[in-house]
Design a protein around this motif. Structure first.
Motif, mmCIF file in Angstrom:
data_model
loop_
_atom_site.group_PDB
_atom_site.id
_atom_site.type_symbol
_atom_site.label_atom_id
_atom_site.label_comp_id
_atom_site.label_asym_id
_atom_site.label_seq_id
_atom_site.Cartn_x
_atom_site.Cartn_y
_atom_site.Cartn_z
ATOM 1 N N SER A 15 0.842 -1.164 0.086
ATOM 2 C CA SER A 15 -0.137 0.051 -0.013
ATOM 3 C C SER A 15 1.144 1.117 -0.024
ATOM 4 C CB SER A 15 -0.928 0.110 1.061
ATOM 5 O OG SER A 15 -0.141 -0.052 2.416
ATOM 6 N N THR A 16 0.300 2.159 -0.550
ATOM 7 C CA THR A 16 1.288 3.423 -0.593
ATOM 8 C C THR A 16 0.456 4.968 -0.059
ATOM 9 O OG1 THR A 16 0.519 3.825 -3.003
ATOM 10 C CG2 THR A 16 2.411 2.533 -2.619
ATOM 11 N N ALA A 17 1.173 5.808 -0.044
ATOM 12 C CA ALA A 17 0.501 6.896 0.293
ATOM 13 C C ALA A 17 -0.410 7.677 -0.642
ATOM 14 C CB ALA A 17 1.328 7.995 1.211
ATOM 15 N N ALA A 18 -1.248 8.235 -0.274
ATOM 16 C CA ALA A 18 -2.435 8.863 -1.229
ATOM 17 C C ALA A 18 -1.874 10.039 -1.970
ATOM 18 C CB ALA A 18 -3.556 9.413 -0.514
ATOM 19 N N SER A 19 -0.735 10.773 -1.451
ATOM 20 C CA SER A 19 0.024 11.571 -2.447
ATOM 21 C C SER A 19 1.062 10.962 -3.293
ATOM 22 C CB SER A 19 0.517 12.686 -1.344
ATOM 23 O OG SER A 19 1.556 12.081 -0.458
ATOM 24 N N ALA A 20 1.237 9.664 -3.193
ATOM 25 C CA ALA A 20 2.455 9.185 -3.763
ATOM 26 C C ALA A 20 1.879 8.473 -4.900
ATOM 27 C CB ALA A 20 3.357 8.353 -2.799
ATOM 28 N N ASP A 21 2.761 8.318 -6.016
ATOM 29 C CA ASP A 21 2.419 7.420 -7.178
ATOM 30 C C ASP A 21 3.407 6.204 -7.073
ATOM 31 O OD1 ASP A 21 0.351 8.436 -8.503
ATOM 32 O OD2 ASP A 21 1.412 9.237 -10.074
ATOM 33 N N THR A 22 3.195 5.119 -7.609
ATOM 34 C CA THR A 22 3.890 3.998 -7.520
ATOM 35 C C THR A 22 4.333 3.607 -8.843
ATOM 36 O OG1 THR A 22 2.594 3.113 -5.709
ATOM 37 C CG2 THR A 22 4.168 1.559 -6.776
ATOM 38 N N TYR A 23 5.738 3.419 -8.974
ATOM 39 C CA TYR A 23 6.230 3.004 -10.142
ATOM 40 C C TYR A 23 6.976 1.741 -10.438
ATOM 41 C CZ TYR A 23 5.576 8.149 -10.634
ATOM 42 O OH TYR A 23 4.925 9.402 -10.567
ATOM 43 N N TRP A 24 6.994 1.232 -11.712
ATOM 44 C CA TRP A 24 7.950 0.152 -11.878
ATOM 45 C C TRP A 24 9.121 0.527 -12.639
ATOM 46 C CZ3 TRP A 24 8.996 -1.373 -17.017
ATOM 47 C CH2 TRP A 24 8.060 -0.955 -18.081
ATOM 48 N N ILE A 25 10.188 -0.229 -12.389
ATOM 49 C CA ILE A 25 11.530 0.265 -12.891
ATOM 50 C C ILE A 25 12.339 -1.236 -13.550
ATOM 51 C CG2 ILE A 25 13.799 1.269 -12.848
ATOM 52 C CD1 ILE A 25 11.136 2.041 -10.029
ATOM 53 N N SER A 26 12.721 -1.398 -14.664
ATOM 54 C CA SER A 26 13.559 -2.238 -15.152
ATOM 55 C C SER A 26 14.872 -1.867 -15.870
ATOM 56 C CB SER A 26 12.601 -3.055 -16.150
ATOM 57 O OG SER A 26 11.557 -3.880 -15.597
ATOM 58 N N GLN A 27 15.865 -2.488 -15.348
ATOM 59 C CA GLN A 27 17.038 -2.015 -15.947
ATOM 60 C C GLN A 27 17.491 -3.469 -16.807
ATOM 61 O OE1 GLN A 27 19.159 -0.986 -12.484
ATOM 62 N NE2 GLN A 27 18.569 1.130 -12.732
ATOM 63 N N TYR A 28 17.924 -3.488 -17.871
ATOM 64 C CA TYR A 28 18.369 -4.794 -18.782
ATOM 65 C C TYR A 28 19.780 -4.424 -19.287
ATOM 66 C CZ TYR A 28 13.349 -5.609 -19.119
ATOM 67 O OH TYR A 28 12.115 -5.846 -18.783
ATOM 68 N N ARG A 29 20.651 -5.274 -19.150
ATOM 69 C CA ARG A 29 21.960 -5.428 -19.675
ATOM 70 C C ARG A 29 21.847 -6.705 -20.986
ATOM 71 N NH1 ARG A 29 27.852 -6.036 -16.858
ATOM 72 N NH2 ARG A 29 29.100 -5.985 -19.081
ATOM 73 N N ALA A 30 21.957 -6.078 -22.098
ATOM 74 C CA ALA A 30 21.869 -6.831 -23.287
ATOM 75 C C ALA A 30 22.940 -7.878 -23.487
ATOM 76 C CB ALA A 30 21.842 -6.206 -24.497
ATOM 77 N N ALA A 31 22.894 -9.212 -23.859
ATOM 78 C CA ALA A 31 23.756 -10.282 -24.219
ATOM 79 C C ALA A 31 24.736 -9.455 -25.137
ATOM 80 C CB ALA A 31 23.101 -11.421 -24.455
#
Length: 235
Positions: A15-31
């Motif tokens: 759960s998050t605070a009403a004033s905050a947005d929740t984000y997803w982050i993905s970091q990729y290192r290519a072969a």
């Protein structure tokens, strides 16, 4: 919608605070040799099939070892179209990357504000921090008052994110800039004005802006990146 399906259950439990947005982050290192294909995958994916639409995509320029970083607003997959799109993207990415890190964070900067800033930006400064034991709150305060200092000397503050799930990073910040030249332009203030600004923001003095940060962290990744445009497409 988080790209990593394995993380969805954990995300939904948070759960998050009403004033905050929740984000997803993905970091990729290519072969080796696979970066062009990874770039093509990210830019050609129909992100509007996902609940949250296209992410902000950053391409590593200097610093950390990831090649691409994706940042999007978290929203649960509520349709078969979204679930299938997530599965297809994950399967394709797995064939192209040697490593990836996917996690969740929240920020007082809302998604519409981030997207508006990204519209006029082409360059990013990303800093990711591991707080020392018992120093998480102090690190957050340091990030906040450093933004105050940055504003006082006439520069653009960073957006602050607090990691909530999936990574040992505690806090990270992103600075949005029009270009490398904009990022590198020094503040137009005298040393005396900078000293006064630091003290007014809550530091002991100007040197304490960096000295305090170093007292609070045990790890720090500092990365420069450029924008990867992602076109809007029909669902």
């Amino acid at each position: 919608m988080m790209i990593k399906p394995i993380l969805l259950a954990g995300f939904m439990a948070l759960s998050t605070a009403a004033s905050a947005d929740t984000y997803w982050i993905s970091q990729y290192r290519a072969a080796p040799g696979k970066f062009p294909a990874l770039l093509e995958l990210v830019t050609s994916t129909n992100w509007n099939a996902f609940e949250d639409g296209p992410p902000i995509v950053m391409r590593h320029s200097q610093g950390n070892h990831w090649d691409l970083m994706l940042l999007g607003k978290h929203a649960d997959c509520n349709t078969n179209t979204c679930l299938q799109a997530a599965k297809d993207f994950e399967n394709a990415a797995n064939q192209l990357v040697d490593s990836d890190l996917s996690f969740q964070a929240m920020s007082d900067t809302d998604w519409s504000t981030l997207k508006a800033k990204d519209e006029v930006s082409g360059f990013y400064h990303i800093e990711m921090f591991n707080a020392g034991a018992g120093k998480h709150e102090a690190l957050m305060r340091q990030r906040i008052i450093e933004n105050d200092y940055i504003r006082r000397i006439g520069q653009s503050p960073n957006d602050i994110f607090e990691v909530t799930f999936g990574s040992d990073f505690d806090i990270f910040t992103i600075g949005f800039y029009e270009s490398l030249q904009t990022y590198a332009t020094p503040a137009d203030v005298t040393p005396e004005e900078a000293e006064a600004a630091a003290i007014a923001a809550g530091f002991k003095n100007r040197a304490d802006v960096s000295f305090l940060l170093r007292e609070l962290i045990v790890g720090h990744h500092d990365t420069l990146a450029v924008k990867v445009p992602v076109a809007e497409k029909a669902p």
